[in-house]
Design a protein around this motif. Structure first.
Motif, PDB file in Angstrom:
ATOM      1  N   PHE A  79      35.201  -4.168  62.307  1.00  0.00           N
ATOM      2  CA  PHE A  79      34.987  -2.898  63.024  1.00  0.00           C
ATOM      3  C   PHE A  79      35.938  -1.817  62.477  1.00  0.00           C
ATOM      4  CE2 PHE A  79      38.007  -5.447  65.360  1.00  0.00           C
ATOM      5  CZ  PHE A  79      38.939  -4.565  65.910  1.00  0.00           C
ATOM      6  N   HIS A 158      35.900   4.582  77.955  1.00  0.00           N
ATOM      7  CA  HIS A 158      35.680   3.205  77.483  1.00  0.00           C
ATOM      8  C   HIS A 158      34.706   2.482  78.419  1.00  0.00           C
ATOM      9  CE1 HIS A 158      36.460  -0.958  76.467  1.00  0.00           C
ATOM     10  NE2 HIS A 158      37.208  -1.174  77.523  1.00  0.00           N
ATOM     11  N   LYS A 182      27.685 -13.200  73.441  1.00  0.00           N
ATOM     12  CA  LYS A 182      26.704 -12.135  73.643  1.00  0.00           C
ATOM     13  C   LYS A 182      25.319 -12.755  73.713  1.00  0.00           C
ATOM     14  CE  LYS A 182      29.151  -8.108  71.897  1.00  0.00           C
ATOM     15  NZ  LYS A 182      29.324  -7.041  70.895  1.00  0.00           N
TER      16      LYS A 182
HETATM   17  C1  HEM Z   1      43.211  -0.594  81.544  1.00  0.00           C
HETATM   18  C2  HEM Z   1      41.989  -0.975  81.343  1.00  0.00           C
HETATM   19  C3  HEM Z   1      41.407  -1.357  79.998  1.00  0.00           C
HETATM   20  C4  HEM Z   1      41.924  -1.311  78.740  1.00  0.00           C
HETATM   21  C5  HEM Z   1      43.301  -0.827  78.310  1.00  0.00           C
HETATM   22  C6  HEM Z   1      40.892  -1.821  77.848  1.00  0.00           C
HETATM   23  C7  HEM Z   1      41.037  -1.931  76.474  1.00  0.00           C
HETATM   24  C8  HEM Z   1      40.104  -2.496  75.632  1.00  0.00           C
HETATM   25  C9  HEM Z   1      40.319  -2.761  74.227  1.00  0.00           C
HETATM   26  C10 HEM Z   1      41.610  -2.442  73.453  1.00  0.00           C
HETATM   27  C11 HEM Z   1      39.197  -3.337  73.743  1.00  0.00           C
HETATM   28  C12 HEM Z   1      38.992  -3.895  72.345  1.00  0.00           C
HETATM   29  C13 HEM Z   1      39.201  -5.398  72.450  1.00  0.00           C
HETATM   30  C14 HEM Z   1      39.621  -6.073  71.178  1.00  0.00           C
HETATM   31  O1  HEM Z   1      38.999  -5.900  70.132  1.00  0.00           O
HETATM   32  O2  HEM Z   1      40.606  -6.827  71.229  1.00  0.00           O
HETATM   33  C15 HEM Z   1      38.258  -3.442  74.830  1.00  0.00           C
HETATM   34  C16 HEM Z   1      36.997  -3.984  74.743  1.00  0.00           C
HETATM   35  C17 HEM Z   1      36.167  -4.153  75.825  1.00  0.00           C
HETATM   36  N1  HEM Z   1      36.436  -3.834  77.129  1.00  0.00           N
HETATM   37 FE1  HEM Z   1      38.103  -2.970  77.832  1.00  0.00          FE
HETATM   38  N2  HEM Z   1      39.785  -2.166  78.573  1.00  0.00           N
HETATM   39  C18 HEM Z   1      40.068  -1.890  79.888  1.00  0.00           C
HETATM   40  C19 HEM Z   1      39.254  -2.091  80.961  1.00  0.00           C
HETATM   41  C20 HEM Z   1      38.006  -2.628  80.883  1.00  0.00           C
HETATM   42  C21 HEM Z   1      37.143  -2.846  82.022  1.00  0.00           C
HETATM   43  C22 HEM Z   1      37.485  -2.515  83.476  1.00  0.00           C
HETATM   44  C23 HEM Z   1      35.999  -3.380  81.530  1.00  0.00           C
HETATM   45  C24 HEM Z   1      34.765  -3.792  82.287  1.00  0.00           C
HETATM   46  C25 HEM Z   1      34.003  -2.925  82.864  1.00  0.00           C
HETATM   47  C26 HEM Z   1      36.150  -3.521  80.105  1.00  0.00           C
HETATM   48  C27 HEM Z   1      35.215  -4.051  79.267  1.00  0.00           C
HETATM   49  C28 HEM Z   1      35.353  -4.195  77.905  1.00  0.00           C
HETATM   50  C29 HEM Z   1      34.334  -4.745  77.041  1.00  0.00           C
HETATM   51  C30 HEM Z   1      32.969  -5.259  77.494  1.00  0.00           C
HETATM   52  C31 HEM Z   1      34.832  -4.706  75.747  1.00  0.00           C
HETATM   53  C32 HEM Z   1      34.091  -5.150  74.482  1.00  0.00           C
HETATM   54  C33 HEM Z   1      33.220  -4.001  74.062  1.00  0.00           C
HETATM   55  C34 HEM Z   1      32.342  -4.365  72.901  1.00  0.00           C
HETATM   56  O3  HEM Z   1      31.506  -5.267  73.031  1.00  0.00           O
HETATM   57  O4  HEM Z   1      32.481  -3.740  71.836  1.00  0.00           O
HETATM   58  N3  HEM Z   1      37.376  -3.035  79.741  1.00  0.00           N
HETATM   59  N4  HEM Z   1      38.836  -2.926  75.970  1.00  0.00           N
END
Ligand code: HEM
Ligand code: HEM
Length: 191
Positions: A79, A158, A182
């Motif tokens: 990515f 996000h 997925k």
């Molecule tokens: C403080 C709150 C949050 C932070 C800092 C955050 C941060 C991130 C980060 C950095 C990623 C990339 C993951 C990686 O590659 O390691 C990510 C992916 C993701 N996050 Fe969050 N997230 C937060 C809250 C949430 C919440 C509440 C949800 C659910 C509704 C969520 C759902 C997802 C999903 C589904 C992905 C994967 C997206 C994809 O398929 O490309 N996140 N998040």
């Protein structure tokens, strides 16, 4: 659960594809928890706030190393931050193209890098406030809080992006960040 014949690209009849390894999921939900705690529940000037902040920084640090040595979909190479890919992705979406990205889609990739950089900036300004040089200096404190405001805005975007792409692609992305897999609708292109 059925695994897949062709995980890299092309049309597939598979149902469930493993995309997020356990470390990615653990880091994701723990990072979200640290932000929630420091942003809403823990006294800002407490030692606990500083510890939780350093945990958030360490989580991002481990994730960045994982981006170099982790499994395929976790790697930066899956990515890359690329405006050209974003532009192609937006055009493809407008054409109604429903290709599914196994790692982050190009827009999600930009948001991912943005969140990591933002957390690092908050951690660094937080640390600065504890040093003799920057203790009590207004702009450092203001930077810490302003960048936190940017983080809140980014997180809102996000979550909206995750909801939108879940609707667009028909793949439940939140479920994938919980189970690691997925669920790809039949006959769809994956990349
Ligand atoms: C403080 C709150 C949050 C932070 C800092 C955050 C941060 C991130 C980060 C950095 C990623 C990339 C993951 C990686 O590659 O390691 C990510 C992916 C993701 N996050 Fe969050 N997230 C937060 C809250 C949430 C919440 C509440 C949800 C659910 C509704 C969520 C759902 C997802 C999903 C589904 C992905 C994967 C997206 C994809 O398929 O490309 N996140 N998040
Ligand atoms: C990445 C995680 C962090 C988040 C989300 C965060 C968030 C915040 C927020 C929202 C405030 C403002 C509270 C208010 O005035 O209402 C604050 C203040 C503060 N933060 Fe952090 N912070 C983090 C990391 C750190 C770290 C690592 C340190 C130090 C080692 C730190 C030190 C401080 C200090 C000393 C204040 C008080 C500033 C003042 O005098 O008002 N923070 N933080």
């Amino acid at each position: 659960m059925v695994d897949i014949a062709k995980q890299s690209s092309g049309r597939t009849s598979a149902r469930d594809i493993a995309v997020w390894d356990p470390l990615i999921r653990l880091i994701h939900w723990t990072l979200a928890l640290t932000i929630l705690l420091n942003g809403a529940f823990i006294e800002a000037e407490s030692e606990m706030h500083e510890w939780i902040g350093y945990i958030a920084l360490s989580l991002v640090g481990v994730r960045l190393i994982w981006g170099l040595i982790g499994p395929k979909h976790a790697r930066f190479a899956a990515f890359p931050p690329s405006p050209a890919r974003v532009s192609r992705h937006i055009k493809a979406m407008l054409r109604g193209d429903q290709t599914i990205h196994l790692s982050h889609n190009p827009l999600g990739a930009l948001m991912t890098y943005n969140i990591w950089l933002t957390v690092i900036a908050i951690g660094v300004t937080g640390y600065m406030m504890t040093t003799l040089t920057f203790f009590g200096i207004d702009w450092v404190e203001e930077a810490h809080e302003t960048i936190f405001g940017w983080l809140l805005f980014s997180i809102a975007l996000h979550i909206a992006g995750v909801a939108f792409d879940t609707w667009r692609s028909g793949v439940n992305l939140v479920r994938a960040m919980v189970s690691g897999r997925k669920n790809i609708p039949q006959g769809r292109e994956v990349e």
